[in-house]
Motif scaffolding. Sequence first.
Motif, mmCIF file in Angstrom:
data_model
loop_
_atom_site.group_PDB
_atom_site.id
_atom_site.type_symbol
_atom_site.label_atom_id
_atom_site.label_comp_id
_atom_site.label_asym_id
_atom_site.label_seq_id
_atom_site.Cartn_x
_atom_site.Cartn_y
_atom_site.Cartn_z
ATOM 1 N N GLY A 8 31.040 25.310 86.799
ATOM 2 C CA GLY A 8 30.140 25.839 87.822
ATOM 3 C C GLY A 8 30.101 25.005 89.076
ATOM 4 N N SER A 9 30.340 23.702 88.965
ATOM 5 C CA SER A 9 30.469 22.865 90.158
ATOM 6 C C SER A 9 31.809 23.154 90.828
ATOM 7 N N ARG A 10 31.920 22.731 92.068
ATOM 8 C CA ARG A 10 33.204 22.829 92.748
ATOM 9 C C ARG A 10 33.914 21.476 92.677
ATOM 10 N N PHE A 11 35.225 21.531 92.756
ATOM 11 C CA PHE A 11 36.007 20.301 92.667
ATOM 12 C C PHE A 11 35.558 19.295 93.728
ATOM 13 N N ARG A 12 35.251 19.788 94.909
ATOM 14 C CA ARG A 12 34.845 18.900 96.003
ATOM 15 C C ARG A 12 33.509 18.210 95.711
ATOM 16 N N ASP A 13 32.685 18.790 94.832
ATOM 17 C CA ASP A 13 31.386 18.200 94.514
ATOM 18 C C ASP A 13 31.527 16.856 93.802
ATOM 19 N N VAL A 14 32.611 16.693 93.052
ATOM 20 C CA VAL A 14 32.834 15.446 92.323
ATOM 21 C C VAL A 14 32.964 14.286 93.307
ATOM 22 N N HIS A 15 33.740 14.493 94.339
ATOM 23 C CA HIS A 15 33.907 13.460 95.364
ATOM 24 C C HIS A 15 32.598 13.231 96.111
ATOM 25 N N ALA A 16 31.918 14.300 96.452
ATOM 26 C CA ALA A 16 30.678 14.158 97.221
ATOM 27 C C ALA A 16 29.643 13.337 96.469
ATOM 28 N N ALA A 17 29.554 13.548 95.152
ATOM 29 C CA ALA A 17 28.574 12.790 94.356
ATOM 30 C C ALA A 17 28.899 11.306 94.355
ATOM 31 N N ALA A 18 30.165 10.974 94.237
ATOM 32 C CA ALA A 18 30.555 9.561 94.261
ATOM 33 C C ALA A 18 30.275 8.937 95.622
ATOM 34 N N MET A 19 30.511 9.686 96.694
ATOM 35 C CA MET A 19 30.325 9.130 98.038
ATOM 36 C C MET A 19 28.851 8.880 98.349
ATOM 37 N N GLU A 20 27.967 9.677 97.782
ATOM 38 C CA GLU A 20 26.540 9.421 97.992
ATOM 39 C C GLU A 20 26.153 8.044 97.482
ATOM 40 N N VAL A 21 26.658 7.687 96.322
ATOM 41 C CA VAL A 21 26.351 6.374 95.756
ATOM 42 C C VAL A 21 26.994 5.268 96.586
ATOM 43 N N ILE A 22 28.255 5.460 96.942
ATOM 44 C CA ILE A 22 28.958 4.433 97.722
ATOM 45 C C ILE A 22 28.237 4.184 99.043
ATOM 46 N N ALA A 23 27.886 5.243 99.744
ATOM 47 C CA ALA A 23 27.206 5.084 101.036
ATOM 48 C C ALA A 23 25.847 4.411 100.868
ATOM 49 N N THR A 24 25.126 4.798 99.820
ATOM 50 C CA THR A 24 23.799 4.210 99.581
ATOM 51 C C THR A 24 23.905 2.716 99.316
ATOM 52 N N ARG A 25 24.835 2.312 98.483
ATOM 53 C CA ARG A 25 24.983 0.884 98.168
ATOM 54 C C ARG A 25 25.408 0.083 99.389
ATOM 55 N N LEU A 26 26.328 0.600 100.147
ATOM 56 C CA LEU A 26 26.782 -0.116 101.342
ATOM 57 C C LEU A 26 25.643 -0.263 102.349
ATOM 58 N N ALA A 27 24.801 0.769 102.437
ATOM 59 C CA ALA A 27 23.639 0.686 103.325
ATOM 60 C C ALA A 27 22.657 -0.362 102.816
ATOM 61 N N GLU A 28 22.430 -0.392 101.499
ATOM 62 C CA GLU A 28 21.526 -1.383 100.921
ATOM 63 C C GLU A 28 22.026 -2.809 101.172
ATOM 64 N N TRP A 29 23.316 -2.988 101.208
ATOM 65 C CA TRP A 29 23.890 -4.314 101.452
ATOM 66 C C TRP A 29 23.957 -4.652 102.940
ATOM 67 N N GLY A 30 23.534 -3.714 103.785
ATOM 68 C CA GLY A 30 23.521 -3.958 105.224
ATOM 69 C C GLY A 30 24.886 -3.895 105.876
#
Length: 508
Positions: A370-392
Amino acid sequence: MSEQITPEAATDAQPLESRGENRSQRPSSAAFRSFITSGWGERPDLRPQPGPAAPFAALRRARLSAQFPGVRLVVPAGGFKVRSNDTDYRFRPHTAFAHLTGLGTEQEPDAVLVLHPDETAPDEGSGHTAVLYLRPLAGRDTEEFYSDSRYGEFWVGARPTLDDVAALTGLRTAHLDTLRDDLAKDVGPDGVQLVVVPDADAAVEAVVEEIRAAQDAGQDDTRLAEALSELRLIKDDHEIEQMRVAVDLTVAGFAKIVRDLPVAVEHPRGERVIEGTFGAHARLEGNAVGYETIAAAGEHATTLHWTQNDGPVRSGDLVLVDAGVEADSLYTADVTRTLPVDGTFTEVQRRVYTAVLDAADAAFAVAVPGSRFRDVHAAAMEVIATRLAEWGLLPGTAEESLDPEGQWHRRWMVHGTSHHLGLDVHDCAQARREMYLDAVLEPGMVFTIEPGLYFKSDDLAVPEEYRGIGVRIEDDVLVTADGNENLSAALPRRADDVEQWMATILGD
């Protein structure tokens, strides 16, 4: 007066293409030919049983047939590829050929599978009759037997007979010499259309083009290439079984890598120790590696496709190993682990590793029907962006970075999170966008999940403590009816588990 031929002129008169024979001292007397082609016993009848892939390959051909009514489909295995001068790489058939015949390893160079349109085809559910054209075993009374270094039995072993291949695959077989006439039959603007897999075998493509030109029967081969890729998007039971074999062999190979890490540390090119350990395992237990192994220690781990593998493996560093065993069926795994050389992560290494692991876990959570293939990448990028922001490390917020006009976080992960996996490490690559990137996930799909973070040693946009650290975690995932299965779950992923696993192997 007749002109004298100097030794230099005699050499110049020899055609360039024949000069490779200068090293040969093969006898050519009639007495030799008579002697070497006589006095041989009967070959044993080793008629093979049908291969386990045969019934699945028949269903795949039927699915392809349904998309091309009235069209003759030409699927070459391809030929040998030159490694240097007159030596070749080990033969591997074209992926589409392997998928539709069930043949793997080094079987049948130059063979061609042809699906001839036939409404009375004996293959259940197919509008085509499939015929496998090949160059069969030559008799021992022929010159090929002893003199042909590419195909001769004396040089490369006995090739199968037409009956052997028919028994193994369940396919009709025919001599390759009849291919051209059979391809040309009834071809024309108002008759049979002829299409060929592009870039599989230049010689076969040239024959097809010649026939089409003579009959004014132009045809676009792109749709066939697309269809063959899309045919592999959802794996059947046999393919999934072979993926499990490849992954299990790969997991065992990673354990051997850990065992040999002390040897790698002692060697000036320790990355080669890692590559060699895995390569030997892959060749012993499977067909080979599924792609060139990445054994990237220290700063080299920040180069995404580091395959030179000529650097040292130093105490205190991480080593990123991206490797997969290709099974005899040609299905390959693709797994990455980033390992602390000493068996223990430093605080900063663990911080980066955990961020990547969390990104992978987020991707797994959406890798469901039911998810789209592109959703897999998007979910990973949300975490990556959040962590990089937390690290300044971002010049703005995570939300701003995730916006298509931002994307600052991609500085440290420029690749995608997933790709389909199967007979090719990057499988189904010629599928249309709507069938791949934009597709809805379905049970039977197999792909990777592989987020990463890569901080180069000269990256002034990050604090010094991050520089020179590269981390990627890659697993092979099967979409199931109610979620997904991590096929490579037997290989530890979490930092504590990795440390404990390594300690067990190293005996600490």
